[in-house]
Design a protein around this motif. Structure first.
Motif, PDB file in Angstrom:
ATOM      1  N   ARG A 112      -7.158  -1.389  -4.246  1.00 34.81           N
ATOM      2  CA  ARG A 112      -5.682  -0.516  -4.612  1.00 34.81           C
ATOM      3  C   ARG A 112      -5.530  -0.576  -5.762  1.00 34.81           C
ATOM      4  NH1 ARG A 112      -0.436  -4.624  -4.376  1.00 34.81           N
ATOM      5  NH2 ARG A 112       1.602  -3.318  -5.050  1.00 34.81           N
ATOM      6  N   ARG A 159       2.641   4.679  -1.144  1.00 33.34           N
ATOM      7  CA  ARG A 159       2.892   5.435  -2.698  1.00 33.34           C
ATOM      8  C   ARG A 159       2.906   6.605  -2.739  1.00 33.34           C
ATOM      9  NH1 ARG A 159      -3.102   3.036  -0.951  1.00 33.34           N
ATOM     10  NH2 ARG A 159      -3.815   1.582  -2.634  1.00 33.34           N
ATOM     11  N   HIS A 180       5.878   4.100  -7.568  1.00 36.68           N
ATOM     12  CA  HIS A 180       5.948   5.169  -6.502  1.00 36.68           C
ATOM     13  C   HIS A 180       7.141   5.301  -5.753  1.00 36.68           C
ATOM     14  CE1 HIS A 180       0.966   4.631  -6.424  1.00 36.68           C
ATOM     15  NE2 HIS A 180       1.588   3.054  -6.760  1.00 36.68           N
ATOM     16  N   ASP A 201       0.926  -1.466  -0.238  1.00 39.84           N
ATOM     17  CA  ASP A 201       0.266   0.079   0.338  1.00 39.84           C
ATOM     18  C   ASP A 201       0.912   1.246   0.093  1.00 39.84           C
ATOM     19  OD1 ASP A 201       1.080  -0.579   2.316  1.00 39.84           O
ATOM     20  OD2 ASP A 201      -0.231   0.453   3.452  1.00 39.84           O
ATOM     21  N   ARG A 237       5.174   4.258 -14.659  1.00 45.30           N
ATOM     22  CA  ARG A 237       3.877   4.677 -14.139  1.00 45.30           C
ATOM     23  C   ARG A 237       2.629   4.838 -15.038  1.00 45.30           C
ATOM     24  NH1 ARG A 237       3.234   8.253  -9.000  1.00 45.30           N
ATOM     25  NH2 ARG A 237       5.264   7.005  -8.417  1.00 45.30           N
ATOM     26  N   ASP A 297      -4.472   3.783  -6.542  1.00 42.12           N
ATOM     27  CA  ASP A 297      -3.209   3.775  -6.961  1.00 42.12           C
ATOM     28  C   ASP A 297      -3.398   4.893  -8.803  1.00 42.12           C
ATOM     29  OD1 ASP A 297      -1.518   2.531  -6.272  1.00 42.12           O
ATOM     30  OD2 ASP A 297      -1.454   0.715  -7.247  1.00 42.12           O
ATOM     31  N   ASP A 313      -4.315   7.910  -6.790  1.00 40.16           N
ATOM     32  CA  ASP A 313      -2.700   8.916  -5.981  1.00 40.16           C
ATOM     33  C   ASP A 313      -2.199   9.373  -8.012  1.00 40.16           C
ATOM     34  OD1 ASP A 313      -0.175   9.009  -5.106  1.00 40.16           O
ATOM     35  OD2 ASP A 313       0.218   8.180  -6.905  1.00 40.16           O
TER      36      ASP A 313
END
Length: 381
Positions: free
Chosen positions: A344, A29, A84, A27, A253, A348, A351
């Motif tokens: 999750r 980030r 991340h 988890d 990413r 993501d 974020d």
């Protein structure tokens, strides 16, 4: 198209993914959240990589690296950003502060600054942008004036990432005036612990530590703090920016999240609107294009022939990719609402979307990148 870069790079990529899976919580980030434990995780992982020679992989051995290829260092950039950035703020020191000190620093500056960066023990911030002098960096007003055998620096910087946690600042200040604004600028390496420096955080959607104001009130430094030649800092900064703008592998990413989307949705993937799946496919193509542009600039940097327009072209492609892919992913994630099994993925994507909003402004606005590119094209015509 083969993107593996050879067996050594493939093995390194597998090693990094394994280390991240073993040592970084699922988890996680990023280091710069409201939870101070995330910063501790990043600092620990950064030192872990350094102990294994994986932090400054492509640095010369004499400066704490392993003398690896720029392509292996590119693999590190890609895997770190895709997950991340578990090194925290170290990319700044690794990607461009350290290499710039190698090229322009004195022997004493190299001995002082390079080993701590290579060990993952020090965080740097960048003192460039100012109120009224963001994209027009050469118009900055922070001034350094001669005093005895040293300098006194006064002024203000803004949008300074990591200033609350950094130990050192790569500071650009005006030391004289010339016919052009780019003349008379000098780079200083200054300790953030000096009481003449005040940092004021700026709250934003990016979370703590990212944006700050920094004030310099009669900061006293010596000639040992000057990097390169006095009044010739603009040439150093131009080199820095070409490295900085390609140093973050944003496409990594984007591609990881886009590839995860069909897996996360499973049988529901085919039920998505066809135009949304078409846009998803288009974003994957844009990822590959941005990756190729990055590799082109990395190759040029390795040969010492990169131009501002080359980095600008990549920057335009990758920052717009950041935003367009984030929008597509947010629409896809909306179809998973209420499904706790994909929480999750949704977090993501959220974020990624938040970070993408600043992509076309940070490290030089997209408008300035287009100007740089246009100038290069005109010069080459």
């Amino acid at each position: 198209m083969d993107f593996t870069m050879g067996e050594a790079a493939t093995g390194l990529r597998d090693q990094l993914r394994s280390l991240i899976a073993e040592r970084v919580p699922a988890d996680f980030r990023g280091a710069f959240t409201d939870d101070p434990d995330d910063l501790r995780i990043a600092q620990d992982f950064c030192r872990f990589l350094a102990d294994r020679g994986l932090l400054c992989l492509a640095w010369p051995e004499e400066f704490g690296g392993r003398g690896a290829s720029v392509w292996e260092q590119t693999v590190v950039r890609e895997e770190m950003w895709a997950h991340h950035e578990p090194r925290g703020a170290q990319y700044m020191g690794v990607n461009w502060v350290g290499p710039t000190i190698m090229r322009h620093g004195t022997d004493d500056q190299r001995r002082q600054h390079l080993p701590p960066i290579a060990r993952g023990e020090v965080i740097w911030c960048q003192g460039f942008s100012e109120p009224g002098s963001g994209s027009d960096l050469a118009s900055l007003r922070t001034a350094a004036r001669r005093e005895g055998d040293g300098w006194r620096i006064s002024g203000q910087k803004i949008w300074t990432s990591y200033a609350t946690m950094a130990q050192w600042c790569f500071l650009l200040a005006r030391t004289s005036t010339g016919e052009r604004r780019q003349q008379g600028l000098t780079v200083f390496l200054v300790p953030m612990s000096d009481p003449a420096i005040e940092v004021r955080p700026i709250r934003s959607m990016l979370g703590p530590h990212h944006l700050n104001e920094v004030f310099f009130d009669e900061l006293q430094v010596t000639e040992a703090n000057v990097l390169g030649t006095v009044d010739d800092g603009w040439s150093v900064v131009q080199e820095v920016l070409s490295f900085e703008r390609v140093g973050i592998a944003r496409y990594a990413r984007c591609e990881l999240l886009l590839q995860q989307a069909p897996e996360v949705l499973g049988d529901r993937w085919e039920a998505l609107p066809s135009d949304l799946r078409t846009r998803w496919a288009r974003e994957l193509v844009r990822c590959r294009r941005a990756r190729l542009l990055a590799y082109r600039v990395v190759s040029m940097q390795a040969e010492g022939r990169v131009r501002p327009g080359d980095s600008a072209l990549y920057r335009i492609a990758v920052t717009t990719l950041d935003q367009s892919s984030a929008d597509v992913l947010a629409e896809i994630a909306a179809y998973t609402a209420g499904d706790p099994g994909v929480e999750r993925f949704r977090l993501d994507v959220e974020d990624h979307w938040g970070y993408s909003q600043a992509a076309t402004v940070s490290s030089g606005s997209i408008e300035m990148q287009r100007i740089l590119l246009a100038r290069d094209l005109v010069a080459a015509s």
